[in-house]
Design a protein around this motif. Sequence first.
Motif, PDB file in Angstrom:
ATOM      1  N   UNK A  49       0.854  -1.196   0.000  1.00 12.61           N
ATOM      2  CA  UNK A  49       0.000   0.000   0.000  1.00 12.61           C
ATOM      3  C   UNK A  49       0.882   1.235   0.000  1.00 12.61           C
ATOM      4  N   UNK A  50       0.610   2.119  -0.939  1.00 15.00           N
ATOM      5  CA  UNK A  50       1.425   3.326  -1.056  1.00 15.00           C
ATOM      6  C   UNK A  50       0.536   4.560  -0.948  1.00 15.00           C
ATOM      7  N   UNK A  51       1.154   5.661  -0.553  1.00 10.79           N
ATOM      8  CA  UNK A  51       0.411   6.909  -0.371  1.00 10.79           C
ATOM      9  C   UNK A  51       0.540   7.834  -1.570  1.00 10.79           C
ATOM     10  N   UNK A  52       1.542   7.594  -2.403  1.00 11.17           N
ATOM     11  CA  UNK A  52       1.775   8.454  -3.556  1.00 11.17           C
ATOM     12  C   UNK A  52       1.704   7.624  -4.835  1.00 11.17           C
ATOM     13  N   UNK A  53       1.679   8.320  -5.975  1.00  6.13           N
ATOM     14  CA  UNK A  53       1.664   7.630  -7.245  1.00  6.13           C
ATOM     15  C   UNK A  53       0.269   7.177  -7.639  1.00  6.13           C
ATOM     16  N   UNK A  54       0.201   6.361  -8.693  1.00  7.70           N
ATOM     17  CA  UNK A  54      -1.083   5.902  -9.205  1.00  7.70           C
ATOM     18  C   UNK A  54      -0.891   4.641 -10.021  1.00  7.70           C
ATOM     19  N   UNK A  55      -1.927   3.801 -10.033  1.00  8.35           N
ATOM     20  CA  UNK A  55      -1.965   2.615 -10.879  1.00  8.35           C
ATOM     21  C   UNK A  55      -3.282   2.658 -11.648  1.00  8.35           C
ATOM     22  N   UNK A  56      -3.215   2.911 -12.950  1.00 11.95           N
ATOM     23  CA  UNK A  56      -4.397   2.997 -13.805  1.00 11.95           C
ATOM     24  C   UNK A  56      -4.353   1.826 -14.772  1.00 11.95           C
ATOM     25  N   UNK A  57      -5.364   0.977 -14.735  1.00 10.57           N
ATOM     26  CA  UNK A  57      -5.383  -0.224 -15.556  1.00 10.57           C
ATOM     27  C   UNK A  57      -6.683  -0.277 -16.349  1.00 10.57           C
ATOM     28  N   UNK A  58      -6.552  -0.222 -17.665  1.00 11.58           N
ATOM     29  CA  UNK A  58      -7.734  -0.232 -18.509  1.00 11.58           C
ATOM     30  C   UNK A  58      -8.657   0.925 -18.214  1.00 11.58           C
ATOM     31  N   UNK A  59      -8.096   2.073 -17.842  1.00 11.43           N
ATOM     32  CA  UNK A  59      -8.886   3.244 -17.515  1.00 11.43           C
ATOM     33  C   UNK A  59      -9.442   3.251 -16.104  1.00 11.43           C
ATOM     34  N   UNK A  60      -9.199   2.202 -15.344  1.00 11.29           N
ATOM     35  CA  UNK A  60      -9.712   2.085 -13.980  1.00 11.29           C
ATOM     36  C   UNK A  60      -8.605   2.402 -12.984  1.00 11.29           C
ATOM     37  N   UNK A  61      -8.885   3.256 -12.040  1.00 20.54           N
ATOM     38  CA  UNK A  61      -7.905   3.636 -11.030  1.00 20.54           C
ATOM     39  C   UNK A  61      -7.890   2.583  -9.934  1.00 20.54           C
ATOM     40  N   UNK A  62      -6.769   1.859  -9.853  1.00 25.57           N
ATOM     41  CA  UNK A  62      -6.638   0.795  -8.856  1.00 25.57           C
ATOM     42  C   UNK A  62      -5.793   1.206  -7.663  1.00 25.57           C
ATOM     43  N   UNK A  63      -5.424   2.473  -7.601  1.00 27.15           N
ATOM     44  CA  UNK A  63      -4.451   2.910  -6.601  1.00 27.15           C
ATOM     45  C   UNK A  63      -4.843   2.506  -5.185  1.00 27.15           C
ATOM     46  N   UNK A  64      -6.099   2.665  -4.822  1.00 26.12           N
ATOM     47  CA  UNK A  64      -6.518   2.324  -3.463  1.00 26.12           C
ATOM     48  C   UNK A  64      -7.274   1.023  -3.356  1.00 26.12           C
ATOM     49  N   UNK A  65      -7.281   0.233  -4.436  1.00 28.02           N
ATOM     50  CA  UNK A  65      -8.046  -1.019  -4.452  1.00 28.02           C
ATOM     51  C   UNK A  65      -7.224  -2.143  -3.845  1.00 28.02           C
ATOM     52  N   UNK A  66      -7.853  -2.953  -3.018  1.00 26.97           N
ATOM     53  CA  UNK A  66      -7.144  -4.063  -2.383  1.00 26.97           C
ATOM     54  C   UNK A  66      -6.755  -5.124  -3.415  1.00 26.97           C
ATOM     55  N   UNK A  67      -5.747  -5.903  -3.067  1.00 25.60           N
ATOM     56  CA  UNK A  67      -5.152  -6.855  -4.009  1.00 25.60           C
ATOM     57  C   UNK A  67      -6.181  -7.803  -4.619  1.00 25.60           C
ATOM     58  N   UNK A  68      -7.064  -8.378  -3.801  1.00 26.23           N
ATOM     59  CA  UNK A  68      -7.966  -9.403  -4.304  1.00 26.23           C
ATOM     60  C   UNK A  68      -9.071  -8.840  -5.193  1.00 26.23           C
ATOM     61  N   UNK A  69      -9.171  -7.508  -5.264  1.00 24.97           N
ATOM     62  CA  UNK A  69     -10.192  -6.894  -6.114  1.00 24.97           C
ATOM     63  C   UNK A  69      -9.596  -6.234  -7.367  1.00 24.97           C
ATOM     64  N   UNK A  70      -8.312  -6.404  -7.577  1.00 31.48           N
ATOM     65  CA  UNK A  70      -7.662  -5.721  -8.703  1.00 31.48           C
ATOM     66  C   UNK A  70      -7.781  -6.488 -10.025  1.00 31.48           C
ATOM     67  N   UNK A  71      -7.999  -7.781  -9.980  1.00 30.24           N
ATOM     68  CA  UNK A  71      -8.010  -8.565 -11.208  1.00 30.24           C
ATOM     69  C   UNK A  71      -6.622  -8.742 -11.789  1.00 30.24           C
ATOM     70  N   UNK A  72      -5.618  -8.786 -10.907  1.00 23.67           N
ATOM     71  CA  UNK A  72      -4.229  -8.941 -11.328  1.00 23.67           C
ATOM     72  C   UNK A  72      -3.773 -10.371 -11.060  1.00 23.67           C
ATOM     73  N   UNK A  73      -3.141 -10.985 -12.063  1.00 25.00           N
ATOM     74  CA  UNK A  73      -2.593 -12.329 -11.897  1.00 25.00           C
ATOM     75  C   UNK A  73      -1.108 -12.254 -11.610  1.00 25.00           C
TER      76      UNK A  73
END
Length: 343
Positions: free
Chosen positions: A56-80
Amino acid sequence: MTSDHPGHGGLRAHVVVPDRGVDVRLDVAPDECVALVGPNGAGKSTVVETLAGLLRVRSGAVILGGRDLTGVRAHRRGVGLVAQRADLFPHLSVARNVAYGPRATGSGGREARHRSDAALAAVGVAGLADRAPGTLSGGQAQRVAIARALATDPVLLLLDEPTSALDVDARAEVRTALGTARTGRPTVLVTHDPLEAVGLADRIVVLAGGRVVEQGPTAAVLGRPTSAFAASFSGLTLVGGTATRGGIAPVDGGELVSTTHTVPPGSPALAAYHPTVAVVTRDGAGPTRRVTALEPRDGLVRVRAGALVADVTVAVAATLGLVPGDVVRIAVPPDELTVYPPA
C-alpha cells in the motif's frame, strides 16, 4: 488462452515509495509484455508489489484499462501474479487449485471447473488435472501456477522471475506456457534471464537506484545498450567516448575502429562488443591498457583493463603470462564493434 474481458486495457503506473527510494513510471500497452530488469535492490520487487496491491502506497497511481486501482485491495484488482515458486495448495488437486481463483471471485462450480480445464489445456498440462501438487515436478507445478493465474482472466499479468527456480529443461517448457499466458493482456516480466526477455518481452525497462535509466524495444536495448546494467544483461562490453571518422576514441585513450557507425566525428558516442571477440596481445593492435583484474568465466578468463574487457582462453592467458598490472593491447575486429549515439 486469450480473453475479451471488458477490463482489459493498458497499464499506466507511477510507483512512488519514498522510504525505498523508488520513483518509477511504467506504461504497458494492452497486448504488450515489458521486461523489468536491473541489479538487486533496483526497485523491481517494489514495482511488482505495488502493481499487485501487496504494498500500500500513499503516492503515485496505478491505472489499468482506464480504472484507477491505486486504493483497491489486491484481491479486487483482477491482477494475476506468477512468482518464483508455484506455492500450490497441497491439499487440493491440480484442477481444484486452478479453479480456486474463479470460485473466490464468484464463479459457480461448473464455471470454475470450465475455466480450470481451459487454463490447464492452454499451458499444456490438462493431463495433470487430477494429480496432487506434491507429485509434480518443478516445471509442471510452475505451469499449473500459470494456469491458476490465467483462470481468473487477469486484466494484468505479473511474472516475477517465473523460471528462476527451475532447471534448464523445465525453463524451456515454462517459457512456452508464459508465451501463451501473456497474449491478449498487459504483462510485466521481472527477469534476470536474457533468453526469457528475448522470448517474451516487446520492450525492456532498466531500473537502477529506484529509477528508470533506460528503456526501449528489446532488440534495441540488448543490441545497443546505453546503461551499464543493460550491457551486462546482454553480455556486451560498453565503452563510452567520442566518435571519430573510423569509430570511437574511448575515454581512456586510443581508438577502436568500426565498419558500421553513423555518429558524427567529435560527438559523444557509445560502442558495444562481445568480449569473446576481443584480442589481447603484448604488442599487437588496439589501445594500450593496464590489466586491472583476471576472472574465471564459463571456461574462459575475463581480462579487465579499464573499460575494455576481453574473454580469452586459459591457454592464451597462460601463454601471455597475464597478471594484474600488466600492460597489454586490446583490439576488437571492426565488424564486431557497434558505435552509436548515447540515449
